[in-house]
Structures are given as C-alpha cells and as structure tokens.
Design an enzyme around this catalytic site. Structure first.
Site, mmCIF file in Angstrom:
data_model
loop_
_atom_site.group_PDB
_atom_site.id
_atom_site.type_symbol
_atom_site.label_atom_id
_atom_site.label_comp_id
_atom_site.label_asym_id
_atom_site.label_seq_id
_atom_site.Cartn_x
_atom_site.Cartn_y
_atom_site.Cartn_z
ATOM 1 C CE LYS A 17 -31.263 7.365 13.221
ATOM 2 N NZ LYS A 17 -31.300 6.176 13.941
ATOM 3 N NE ARG A 92 -26.446 2.386 17.984
ATOM 4 C CZ ARG A 92 -27.288 3.441 17.736
ATOM 5 N NH1 ARG A 92 -27.009 4.494 17.160
ATOM 6 N NH2 ARG A 92 -28.498 3.270 18.505
ATOM 7 N NE ARG A 129 -35.691 17.520 21.881
ATOM 8 C CZ ARG A 129 -35.123 16.482 21.543
ATOM 9 N NH1 ARG A 129 -35.617 15.712 20.557
ATOM 10 N NH2 ARG A 129 -33.976 16.093 21.987
ATOM 11 N NE ARG A 160 -34.074 16.312 25.973
ATOM 12 C CZ ARG A 160 -34.091 15.147 25.389
ATOM 13 N NH1 ARG A 160 -35.244 14.408 25.527
ATOM 14 N NH2 ARG A 160 -32.939 14.389 24.841
ATOM 15 N NE ARG A 171 -27.444 14.455 22.193
ATOM 16 C CZ ARG A 171 -28.468 14.895 22.069
ATOM 17 N NH1 ARG A 171 -29.494 14.727 21.244
ATOM 18 N NH2 ARG A 171 -28.942 15.800 23.033
#
Ligand SMILES: [Zn+2]
Length: 229
Positions: A17, A92, A129, A160, A171
C-alpha cells in the site's frame, strides 16, 4: 474547476500500500500524507501540536485520536493539498473516519480505495521475504531456492522475526479487527472501490489508477450536472 483527488488508501500490512500511495501521489502531483511522516514533521517543526505529540511519544504512549486528527486537519489544509492528497495510514478507526469527513466538508468528496489481499496470499508473500543480514536489503526468494545470498552484497539472507507465519497472522487479525468497521463505514459510498491486490505491483497500480479515474469521472459528471442547473 477540477475535482480534487482526496484519496484514502486502505489495505493490510504487506499489501504494498505504501509504495502504491507514493507512486500515485508522484504521478498525480499531489502530496502523499502518511501519519508517520506528518508526526515526525510536526515534532521537528516544534509547532504546538508537534510538541504535544513529542511529549506523548516520549512518555511511551500512542498519540491519541484527538491529537492525530488535529495534525491531519492541519496537514490537509495546507496549500499543497488543495488539489488533493493520498492518505496512507489514516484513518485507522471509525472515529478518525468521522473526523476526516468533517475536516473534508466543503473540500470535495473523499475517494476511498481498499487494496484487498487474502490473508493466505499475504502470509505466503511475507514467508518469501528475506532481509540481508549485512546490508539490510529486502528481497523475495523462490520457495525452492537453496540458501540464497544477497544480490547486492552477497550477505546471508534471513527471515525477519516479524515475518514468521504466527506473527503475520496475529498482525492481520489486529488489522481486520480495526479495519472491518472502517470498510463497512465507507463501502456503501459511490466513491468507494475495492481492488484485487493479489496481483503484481504493476497490475495493482493499474487497477488503483483506473479506480481513481472512474470515481473522478463520476464526480466530474456530477459537478457538471450541478453547474448546468
Ligand atoms: Zn546485502
């Protein structure tokens, strides 16, 4: 008079985004406004709002809705945002969205585009990733690649700790909990679009631009009809 592009981009973490928002803002010559950036800027400027934000963050607390809304209100009222803006990371919450509507009253319609990506696709994307332990570069690896090295410096690539599946799923749970009411708040509007974000960045960019142009066309037609009367 041309219709300002007052755009809010919604989308889950990992959907790309931020990058899409930056590119669209550059292309349309309007500022990209992210809450992280404006908070930093407000703090650096030493303005009254900035000092309040700094005191809050220094105390280890989150900047509350009221202060965040005041900072956004100040930012979108600047001359460089007269032709519109791309908002990333705000609103948000529904109360922030209600405040944004109030801020925007008389400044043109708000366009809202939700970049939708299924959770499983995001988990798979983030599982590929890797970050270079040496130079910090981020890269995507193929599922079958054997201990790949960083293309830039040859360093070792590592997953990560916040990209592990359980962390990503958590998340996303937090995101959906907060964003579902926000999407419900906007989705019945004629200026709301949801686009498929489970595609290449180029395809998403194109869909985002098409959605924006389509809504702008609709708003132009509406403005024209109003002027004829
Ligand atoms: Zn590297």
């Amino acid at each position: 008079m041309s219709v300002p592009i007052n755009l809010v981009v919604l989308g889950p973490p990992g959907a790309g985004k931020g990058t899409q928002a930056v590119e669209l803002a550059q292309q349309r010559r309007i500022p990209k406004i992210s809450t992280g950036d404006i908070l930093r800027e407000a703090v650096q400027s030493g303005s009254e709002l900035g000092q309040r934000a700094k005191a809050t963050m220094d105390a280890g607390r989150l900047v509350d809705d009221e202060l965040m809304i005041a900072i956004v209100r100040e930012r979108v009222s600047r001359p460089d945002a007269a032709g519109g803006f791309v908002l990333d990371g705000f609103p948000r919450t529904v109360s922030q969205a209600t405040a944004l509507d109030e801020i925007m009253s008389g400044q043109g319609a708000l366009l809202v585009v939700d970049i939708a990506v299924p959770d499983d696709a995001l988990v798979a994307r983030l599982a590929r990733r890797r970050v270079c332990g040496q130079c910090g570069d981020t890269t995507a690896v193929e599922a079958d690649a054997e201990t790949p090295r960083c293309a830039r410096c040859g360093g070792e690539l590592v997953l990560r700790s916040d990209d592990t599946e359980s962390v990503v799923r958590q998340r996303l749970r937090v995101y959906h909990e907060a964003t579902k009411p926000l999407v419900d708040y906007y989705s019945s509007r004629a200026t709301f679009r949801s686009i498929d974000g489970d595609r290449s960045p180029e395809a998403v960019r194109q869909a985002l631009n098409e959605a924006v142009d389509e809504v702008l066309g609709m708003l132009h037609a509406g403005a024209g009809a109003g002027a004829d009367r």
